[in-house]
Design a protein around this motif. Structure first.
Motif, PDB file in Angstrom:
ATOM      1  N   LEU A  23       0.831  -1.208   0.000  1.00 52.15           N
ATOM      2  CA  LEU A  23       0.000   0.000   0.000  1.00 52.15           C
ATOM      3  C   LEU A  23       0.863   1.255   0.000  1.00 52.15           C
ATOM      4  O   LEU A  23       0.560   2.223  -0.708  1.00 52.15           O
ATOM      5  N   SER A  24       1.940   1.247   0.761  1.00 50.69           N
ATOM      6  CA  SER A  24       2.839   2.395   0.818  1.00 50.69           C
ATOM      7  C   SER A  24       3.433   2.687  -0.556  1.00 50.69           C
ATOM      8  O   SER A  24       3.501   3.843  -0.979  1.00 50.69           O
ATOM      9  N   LYS A  25       3.840   1.652  -1.252  1.00 50.54           N
ATOM     10  CA  LYS A  25       4.395   1.824  -2.602  1.00 50.54           C
ATOM     11  C   LYS A  25       3.347   2.394  -3.553  1.00 50.54           C
ATOM     12  O   LYS A  25       3.677   3.103  -4.502  1.00 50.54           O
ATOM     13  N   LEU A  26       2.097   2.070  -3.293  1.00 51.06           N
ATOM     14  CA  LEU A  26       1.000   2.585  -4.120  1.00 51.06           C
ATOM     15  C   LEU A  26       0.546   3.971  -3.672  1.00 51.06           C
ATOM     16  O   LEU A  26      -0.287   4.602  -4.327  1.00 51.06           O
ATOM     17  N   GLY A  27       1.064   4.437  -2.542  1.00 48.33           N
ATOM     18  CA  GLY A  27       0.660   5.741  -2.019  1.00 48.33           C
ATOM     19  C   GLY A  27      -0.717   5.722  -1.390  1.00 48.33           C
ATOM     20  O   GLY A  27      -1.420   6.733  -1.383  1.00 48.33           O
ATOM     21  N   ILE A  28      -1.099   4.580  -0.846  1.00 48.53           N
ATOM     22  CA  ILE A  28      -2.427   4.423  -0.243  1.00 48.53           C
ATOM     23  C   ILE A  28      -2.258   4.086   1.229  1.00 48.53           C
ATOM     24  O   ILE A  28      -1.509   3.178   1.591  1.00 48.53           O
ATOM     25  N   SER A  29      -2.958   4.801   2.083  1.00 49.20           N
ATOM     26  CA  SER A  29      -2.905   4.505   3.515  1.00 49.20           C
ATOM     27  C   SER A  29      -3.769   3.273   3.810  1.00 49.20           C
ATOM     28  O   SER A  29      -4.696   2.957   3.056  1.00 49.20           O
ATOM     29  N   PRO A  30      -3.484   2.578   4.917  1.00 49.60           N
ATOM     30  CA  PRO A  30      -4.346   1.452   5.295  1.00 49.60           C
ATOM     31  C   PRO A  30      -5.804   1.872   5.466  1.00 49.60           C
ATOM     32  O   PRO A  30      -6.715   1.144   5.061  1.00 49.60           O
ATOM     33  N   SER A  31      -6.035   3.061   6.013  1.00 44.43           N
ATOM     34  CA  SER A  31      -7.414   3.546   6.181  1.00 44.43           C
ATOM     35  C   SER A  31      -8.101   3.719   4.829  1.00 44.43           C
ATOM     36  O   SER A  31      -9.276   3.364   4.664  1.00 44.43           O
ATOM     37  N   SER A  32      -7.367   4.261   3.860  1.00 45.35           N
ATOM     38  CA  SER A  32      -7.940   4.441   2.523  1.00 45.35           C
ATOM     39  C   SER A  32      -8.230   3.090   1.874  1.00 45.35           C
ATOM     40  O   SER A  32      -9.253   2.929   1.202  1.00 45.35           O
ATOM     41  N   ALA A  33      -7.352   2.129   2.083  1.00 42.83           N
ATOM     42  CA  ALA A  33      -7.570   0.792   1.509  1.00 42.83           C
ATOM     43  C   ALA A  33      -8.826   0.152   2.088  1.00 42.83           C
ATOM     44  O   ALA A  33      -9.631  -0.439   1.361  1.00 42.83           O
ATOM     45  N   ILE A  34      -9.013   0.301   3.401  1.00 40.14           N
ATOM     46  CA  ILE A  34     -10.220  -0.247   4.035  1.00 40.14           C
ATOM     47  C   ILE A  34     -11.457   0.488   3.527  1.00 40.14           C
ATOM     48  O   ILE A  34     -12.487  -0.133   3.237  1.00 40.14           O
ATOM     49  N   GLN A  35     -11.363   1.804   3.369  1.00 41.69           N
ATOM     50  CA  GLN A  35     -12.474   2.592   2.814  1.00 41.69           C
ATOM     51  C   GLN A  35     -12.825   2.101   1.410  1.00 41.69           C
ATOM     52  O   GLN A  35     -13.998   1.946   1.064  1.00 41.69           O
ATOM     53  N   MET A  36     -11.781   1.825   0.592  1.00 43.97           N
ATOM     54  CA  MET A  36     -12.011   1.316  -0.770  1.00 43.97           C
ATOM     55  C   MET A  36     -12.695  -0.044  -0.731  1.00 43.97           C
ATOM     56  O   MET A  36     -13.633  -0.297  -1.504  1.00 43.97           O
ATOM     57  N   LEU A  37     -12.221  -0.929   0.151  1.00 44.87           N
ATOM     58  CA  LEU A  37     -12.831  -2.256   0.268  1.00 44.87           C
ATOM     59  C   LEU A  37     -14.306  -2.130   0.645  1.00 44.87           C
ATOM     60  O   LEU A  37     -15.172  -2.732   0.000  1.00 44.87           O
ATOM     61  N   TYR A  38     -14.599  -1.350   1.656  1.00 42.78           N
ATOM     62  CA  TYR A  38     -15.986  -1.177   2.083  1.00 42.78           C
ATOM     63  C   TYR A  38     -16.851  -0.562   0.976  1.00 42.78           C
ATOM     64  O   TYR A  38     -18.002  -0.964   0.785  1.00 42.78           O
ATOM     65  N   SER A  39     -16.292   0.388   0.247  1.00 41.05           N
ATOM     66  CA  SER A  39     -17.038   1.011  -0.857  1.00 41.05           C
ATOM     67  C   SER A  39     -17.374  -0.025  -1.924  1.00 41.05           C
ATOM     68  O   SER A  39     -18.494  -0.045  -2.453  1.00 41.05           O
ATOM     69  N   GLN A  40     -16.424  -0.905  -2.224  1.00 44.15           N
ATOM     70  CA  GLN A  40     -16.669  -1.943  -3.227  1.00 44.15           C
ATOM     71  C   GLN A  40     -17.691  -2.965  -2.733  1.00 44.15           C
ATOM     72  O   GLN A  40     -18.505  -3.459  -3.504  1.00 44.15           O
ATOM     73  N   ILE A  41     -17.654  -3.269  -1.446  1.00 43.46           N
ATOM     74  CA  ILE A  41     -18.654  -4.188  -0.884  1.00 43.46           C
ATOM     75  C   ILE A  41     -20.052  -3.611  -1.071  1.00 43.46           C
ATOM     76  O   ILE A  41     -20.984  -4.322  -1.469  1.00 43.46           O
ATOM     77  N   VAL A  42     -20.203  -2.315  -0.830  1.00 44.77           N
ATOM     78  CA  VAL A  42     -21.509  -1.663  -0.996  1.00 44.77           C
ATOM     79  C   VAL A  42     -21.896  -1.644  -2.470  1.00 44.77           C
ATOM     80  O   VAL A  42     -23.030  -1.980  -2.835  1.00 44.77           O
ATOM     81  N   LEU A  43     -20.965  -1.260  -3.350  1.00 40.74           N
ATOM     82  CA  LEU A  43     -21.273  -1.184  -4.784  1.00 40.74           C
ATOM     83  C   LEU A  43     -21.647  -2.540  -5.371  1.00 40.74           C
ATOM     84  O   LEU A  43     -22.539  -2.643  -6.202  1.00 40.74           O
ATOM     85  N   LYS A  44     -20.962  -3.587  -4.934  1.00 42.11           N
ATOM     86  CA  LYS A  44     -21.197  -4.919  -5.491  1.00 42.11           C
ATOM     87  C   LYS A  44     -22.243  -5.698  -4.702  1.00 42.11           C
ATOM     88  O   LYS A  44     -22.604  -6.806  -5.078  1.00 42.11           O
ATOM     89  N   ASN A  45     -22.681  -5.125  -3.595  1.00 42.98           N
ATOM     90  CA  ASN A  45     -23.640  -5.795  -2.722  1.00 42.98           C
ATOM     91  C   ASN A  45     -23.097  -7.148  -2.263  1.00 42.98           C
ATOM     92  O   ASN A  45     -23.807  -8.144  -2.198  1.00 42.98           O
ATOM     93  N   GLY A  46     -21.824  -7.184  -1.979  1.00 43.06           N
ATOM     94  CA  GLY A  46     -21.149  -8.401  -1.534  1.00 43.06           C
ATOM     95  C   GLY A  46     -19.651  -8.193  -1.639  1.00 43.06           C
ATOM     96  O   GLY A  46     -19.174  -7.083  -1.896  1.00 43.06           O
ATOM     97  N   MET A  47     -18.916  -9.251  -1.458  1.00 38.45           N
ATOM     98  CA  MET A  47     -17.460  -9.152  -1.551  1.00 38.45           C
ATOM     99  C   MET A  47     -17.070  -8.829  -2.997  1.00 38.45           C
ATOM    100  O   MET A  47     -17.670  -9.370  -3.930  1.00 38.45           O
TER     101      MET A  47
END
Length: 101
Positions: A23-47
């Motif tokens: 994540l650091s190499k990608l310039g993404i914080s762990p909090s942002s990664a978790i936010q992205m995961l949760y956003s995708q769960i909502v968008l896809k209505n699942g994992m």
């Protein structure tokens, strides 16, 4: 400020360190990664990825016993005799779907 909530999770230390290094190499914080995961769960209505047990990989001929090889060859002959024949393209598609090759 946005309405935020904390998420607490216990994970393997090595997994955490490895993931955070990427994540650091990608310039993404762990909090942002978790936010992205949760956003995708909502968008896809699942994992946002497939959850399934791994499929078994086909054995190479060299790894088979004589009995296993004979049994596999017999299955093939029985399938042909039953009229189950496939084009090379169909076989490629089946192998790609079942084994990812």
């Amino acid at each position: 400020m946005a309405n935020t909530s904390a998420v607490y999770a216990r994970i393997d230390s090595n997994l955490k360190d490895s993931a955070e290094g990427i994540l650091s190499k990608l310039g993404i914080s762990p909090s942002s990664a978790i936010q992205m995961l949760y956003s995708q769960i909502v968008l896809k209505n699942g994992m946002p990825f497939d959850l399934r047990l791994p499929t078994s990989k086909p054995l190479s001929v060299g790894a088979m016993s004589r009995e296993q090889l004979d049994a596999e060859l017999q299955k093939g002959m029985d399938s042909i005799n039953a009229g189950n024949v496939y084009s090379a393209d169909e076989v490629d598609d089946i192998l790609a779907k079942e084994f990812g090759i």
